[in-house]
Design a protein around this motif. Sequence first.
Motif, mmCIF file in Angstrom:
data_model
loop_
_atom_site.group_PDB
_atom_site.id
_atom_site.type_symbol
_atom_site.label_atom_id
_atom_site.label_comp_id
_atom_site.label_asym_id
_atom_site.label_seq_id
_atom_site.Cartn_x
_atom_site.Cartn_y
_atom_site.Cartn_z
ATOM 1 N N THR A 239 0.839 -1.198 0.000
ATOM 2 C CA THR A 239 0.000 0.000 0.000
ATOM 3 C C THR A 239 0.873 1.247 0.000
ATOM 4 N N CYS A 240 0.293 2.331 -0.526
ATOM 5 C CA CYS A 240 0.911 3.650 -0.413
ATOM 6 C C CYS A 240 -0.216 4.603 -0.047
ATOM 7 N N SER A 241 -0.538 4.648 1.245
ATOM 8 C CA SER A 241 -1.721 5.431 1.635
ATOM 9 C C SER A 241 -1.563 6.904 1.269
ATOM 10 N N SER A 242 -0.348 7.443 1.393
ATOM 11 C CA SER A 242 -0.145 8.862 1.039
ATOM 12 C C SER A 242 -0.352 9.078 -0.453
ATOM 13 N N GLY A 243 0.233 8.201 -1.266
ATOM 14 C CA GLY A 243 0.110 8.329 -2.713
ATOM 15 C C GLY A 243 -1.307 8.068 -3.187
ATOM 16 N N TRP A 244 -1.950 7.130 -2.524
ATOM 17 C CA TRP A 244 -3.321 6.789 -2.917
ATOM 18 C C TRP A 244 -4.348 7.754 -2.311
ATOM 19 N N LYS A 245 -3.884 8.571 -1.373
ATOM 20 C CA LYS A 245 -4.722 9.554 -0.670
ATOM 21 C C LYS A 245 -5.864 8.862 0.071
ATOM 22 N N LEU A 246 -5.499 7.811 0.809
ATOM 23 C CA LEU A 246 -6.457 7.056 1.615
ATOM 24 C C LEU A 246 -5.881 6.886 3.017
ATOM 25 N N THR A 247 -6.751 6.602 3.985
ATOM 26 C CA THR A 247 -6.238 6.260 5.312
ATOM 27 C C THR A 247 -5.616 4.867 5.217
ATOM 28 N N PRO A 248 -4.757 4.502 6.164
ATOM 29 C CA PRO A 248 -4.162 3.161 6.123
ATOM 30 C C PRO A 248 -5.213 2.053 6.019
ATOM 31 N N VAL A 249 -6.306 2.176 6.747
ATOM 32 C CA VAL A 249 -7.338 1.130 6.713
ATOM 33 C C VAL A 249 -8.002 1.105 5.332
ATOM 34 N N GLU A 250 -8.337 2.285 4.818
ATOM 35 C CA GLU A 250 -8.940 2.362 3.474
ATOM 36 C C GLU A 250 -7.986 1.823 2.415
ATOM 37 N N ALA A 251 -6.695 2.112 2.607
ATOM 38 C CA ALA A 251 -5.698 1.663 1.618
ATOM 39 C C ALA A 251 -5.645 0.142 1.560
ATOM 40 N N ASN A 252 -5.667 -0.489 2.721
ATOM 41 C CA ASN A 252 -5.685 -1.950 2.745
ATOM 42 C C ASN A 252 -6.891 -2.491 1.976
ATOM 43 N N GLN A 253 -8.047 -1.889 2.212
ATOM 44 C CA GLN A 253 -9.259 -2.377 1.554
ATOM 45 C C GLN A 253 -9.188 -2.121 0.047
ATOM 46 N N TRP A 254 -8.647 -0.943 -0.324
ATOM 47 C CA TRP A 254 -8.525 -0.608 -1.752
ATOM 48 C C TRP A 254 -7.601 -1.612 -2.448
ATOM 49 N N MET A 255 -6.557 -2.000 -1.726
ATOM 50 C CA MET A 255 -5.617 -2.981 -2.286
ATOM 51 C C MET A 255 -6.315 -4.326 -2.522
ATOM 52 N N VAL A 256 -7.094 -4.752 -1.526
ATOM 53 C CA VAL A 256 -7.807 -6.029 -1.653
ATOM 54 C C VAL A 256 -8.784 -5.962 -2.832
ATOM 55 N N ASP A 257 -9.518 -4.852 -2.932
ATOM 56 C CA ASP A 257 -10.579 -4.737 -3.950
ATOM 57 C C ASP A 257 -10.029 -4.506 -5.355
ATOM 58 N N ASN A 258 -8.905 -3.782 -5.462
ATOM 59 C CA ASN A 258 -8.446 -3.352 -6.784
ATOM 60 C C ASN A 258 -7.113 -3.961 -7.233
ATOM 61 N N MET A 259 -6.170 -4.080 -6.302
ATOM 62 C CA MET A 259 -4.837 -4.575 -6.679
ATOM 63 C C MET A 259 -4.823 -6.089 -6.873
ATOM 64 N N PHE A 260 -5.452 -6.815 -5.953
ATOM 65 C CA PHE A 260 -5.365 -8.281 -6.030
ATOM 66 C C PHE A 260 -6.000 -8.859 -7.302
ATOM 67 N N PRO A 261 -7.127 -8.290 -7.781
ATOM 68 C CA PRO A 261 -7.657 -8.827 -9.048
ATOM 69 C C PRO A 261 -6.668 -8.660 -10.211
ATOM 70 N N GLU A 262 -5.931 -7.527 -10.216
ATOM 71 C CA GLU A 262 -4.973 -7.283 -11.292
ATOM 72 C C GLU A 262 -3.668 -8.059 -11.037
ATOM 73 N N TYR A 263 -3.289 -8.145 -9.772
ATOM 74 C CA TYR A 263 -2.033 -8.803 -9.385
ATOM 75 C C TYR A 263 -2.337 -9.942 -8.414
ATOM 76 N N PRO A 264 -2.814 -11.082 -8.928
ATOM 77 C CA PRO A 264 -3.214 -12.178 -8.041
ATOM 78 C C PRO A 264 -2.029 -12.751 -7.257
ATOM 79 N N LEU A 265 -2.298 -13.080 -6.001
ATOM 80 C CA LEU A 265 -1.241 -13.560 -5.108
ATOM 81 C C LEU A 265 -0.912 -15.025 -5.385
#
Lengths: 363, 248
Positions: free
Chosen positions: B216-242
Amino acid sequence: MEKTEYKLLKGNEVIAIAAIRCGCDGYFGYPITPQSEVMETLMELKPWETTGMVVLQAESEVASINMLYGGAATGKKVFTSSSSPGISLMAEGLTYLAGAELPCLVVNVVRGGPGLGTIQPAQSDYFQATKGGGHGDYRLIVLAPASVQEMNDFVDLGFELAFKYRNPVMILSDGMIGQMMEKVRLSPEKPRLTNAEIEERYGSWTVVGKPSTRERHIATSLELDSAKQEKFNQKLVAKYAEVTKNETRYEKIMCEDAEYLIVAYGSSARISQKTVELAREKGIKLGLLRPITLYPYPTEAIREILPQLKSVLAVEMSTGQMVEDVRLAVNGKIPVEHYGRAGGMIPSPEEVLDAVENLIWRK
Amino acid sequence: MIKPENAVYSRTKVLTDNIMHYCPGCSHGTVHKLIAEVIDEMGIQDKTIGVSPVGCGVFAYNYLDIDWLEAAHGRAPALATAAKRLNPDRYVFTYQGDGDLASIGTAEIMHACNRGENIVVIFINNAIYGMTGGQMAPTTLVGQVTATTPYGRNVELNGYPLKITELIAQLPGTCYVTRQTVYNPLTVRKAKRAIRKAFENSMLKKGTSFVEVVGTCSSGWKLTPVEANQWMVDNMFPEYPLGDMKDI
């Protein structure tokens, strides 16, 4: 007593042989004309089977110079070779190496430019080698060989200077010296150093893994505190002053009674040496001052013989680069002219003599 | 009662006492700690050479108490290549972000992996340039707003997110290529296992081990740390599967 070995070799070949013999640890390079024989010779000789020296063909000159950074930081004797366009690509790495105070050797077998230019010899990278090339206030120590023998000798000397001052050293050769063959007296063989020997000889700065007995070593050129960075810049200035004091090298030929002086390095010096002979046959009192180090430049040596001179001719295979340092040394006291060929054209001793006679006639 | 024999967790000595400059919610600190723990547990502090990148990770050398090289932007794999070849008994790793590894340093990473250098690559993918202030990275998602894609990443203008780890998994020089994350205790433990395996591989002469960590990059993404984690789960993982792409 070891028997002295002589061989008939190309300038480029002897670079490879000298490196293996002086205990070099690694070569990282990328092919480019007119210096590809350096890596080809190394690959043929397979030093990894004898001295353990690493030889690697990198994917680019950018990678090569950064491999040098990686190897140099671990205290190893590493070198690369390239020619003008490749050296431009290495400019980034060179400034990082200078900024991190790491030792390495870079051989530039210069060809004509700008751009892709030509594969023929030139001396048009003088500015790049001696005034920068990369960004920031830094200098390379620049050695200018005028023979295949000096190509051999300057490899070991280059490493010695690089480690003594922890600074990149460049051998500024050209396609003529790289490609021509001459008899060479090979250097005595020296073993590669162990990590302990490197530390004992050159100090404790190498990045080889941190034992619990010391602080961690970091090879970096980054400092965000301006006051500290300025202090570091001043440290480099002091280092370069020390290099200038101790390491300025030059050769004077027929200068004792000279009224006219040629200043030339490398191939141009070799050609101008013949011009001096021709001039003397005609009764012209011509001498030659050959800078061996281009940085530090033999400014004082030029100033010392200035009182006996009427004028000076800078001869170089460029449209006029080193002549600026000659003019700085002479500082307007007598006329300084430039004679140069470019684009891969090599001047003959006779045409240099014509330039000398023009200079005299104009006086 | 806290007694040494009851301790289930302690701070690794491979981390220095320096206060990290990373923003709250940033993944770098967690990954640094995992690398430090792996070095500590393997007992290789005196045999490890780190190569730090240009980007937020540039100051990694302030936080891990090991010898370091600081590379020019993108060139870490070239430095690591020579450091490892000249010191084959040392553990050599690079620590690189997405701008460093997947943009300016694509040549160096592809060729180091293709040569099968026996190094470890830790690749932090947070889909943005953190250090320079939140510009588009090669891994920035389509539609993602950054300082240089203020209307969202547009494929006609900016091309597609670069799945460089998938490319690297195709190279015969690599032996272990995996994509991990560190957003909850389970994934942190998994990521640590991956990092440990990568370090162990580097002495087995099997080739390059490559560990991507989606972060996560909460500052770059302009989200709180908690929001950033959720944004990563919702948006990053579909594009970059673990998961592991290659494990030889």
